[in-house]
Scaffold this motif. Structure first.
Motif, PDB file in Angstrom:
ATOM      1  N   ALA A  33       0.858  -1.172   0.000  1.00  0.00           N
ATOM      2  CA  ALA A  33       0.000   0.000   0.000  1.00  0.00           C
ATOM      3  C   ALA A  33       0.898   1.226   0.000  1.00  0.00           C
ATOM      4  N   SER A  52      -4.621   1.504  -1.787  1.00  0.00           N
ATOM      5  CA  SER A  52      -4.390   0.090  -1.528  1.00  0.00           C
ATOM      6  C   SER A  52      -3.496  -0.538  -2.591  1.00  0.00           C
ATOM      7  N   THR A  57      -8.905   0.884  -3.441  1.00  0.00           N
ATOM      8  CA  THR A  57      -9.339   1.638  -2.265  1.00  0.00           C
ATOM      9  C   THR A  57      -8.419   2.830  -2.055  1.00  0.00           C
ATOM     10  N   SER A 102      -1.836  -3.675   3.911  1.00  0.00           N
ATOM     11  CA  SER A 102      -2.960  -2.750   3.763  1.00  0.00           C
ATOM     12  C   SER A 102      -2.574  -1.293   3.992  1.00  0.00           C
ATOM     13  N   LEU A 103      -3.418  -0.397   3.488  1.00  0.00           N
ATOM     14  CA  LEU A 103      -3.122   1.025   3.626  1.00  0.00           C
ATOM     15  C   LEU A 103      -3.381   1.491   5.039  1.00  0.00           C
TER      16      LEU A 103
END
Length: 123
Positions: A33, A52, A57, A102-103
């Motif tokens: 991310a 993401s 996202t 993940s971000l």
């Protein structure tokens, strides 16, 4: 391991647009991310936007919503920050950062950072 190099900063007038780029090296870019952060003189580094791994996202700081778009191109190993309607308070050094998985909004969760690119917005 990811190495990041930002570009695209400069001096612009209020109301203008600017597009920042961040080029990454490493074979596993798509597993990270990515985020953009900024640091103004005398202030702490703050979150601007994140994306993401797939690009599906995105998240934005309240100050950036509606004026900023983050995007990525995994084939080119790059991310971008399109900024519109720039204001003098957007003046800062802008950094891109990479986080495995993940971000996140939190800069402490990003392990890899670029050297930054200066954005100056004149009134």
């Amino acid at each position: 391991q990811v190495q990041l190099v930002e570009s695209g900063g400069g001096l612009v007038q209020a109301g203008e647009s600017l597009r920042l780029s961040c080029a990454a090296s490493g074979r596993t870019f798509s597993r990270y991310a990515m985020g953009w952060f900024r640091q103004a003189p005398g202030k702490e580094r703050e979150f601007v936007a994140a994306i993401s791994r797939s690009g599906g996202t995105t998240e934005y700081a309240d100050s950036a919503k509606g004026r900023v778009t983050i995007s990525r191109d995994n084939a080119k190993k790059a991310i971008y920050l399109q900024m519109r309607s720039l204001k003098p308070e957007d003046t800062a050094v802008y950094y891109c950062a990479a986080r495995y998985d993940s971000l996140s909004y939190y800069l402490t969760e990003y392990a890899y950072w670029g050297q930054g690119t200066q954005v100056t917005v004149s009134s």
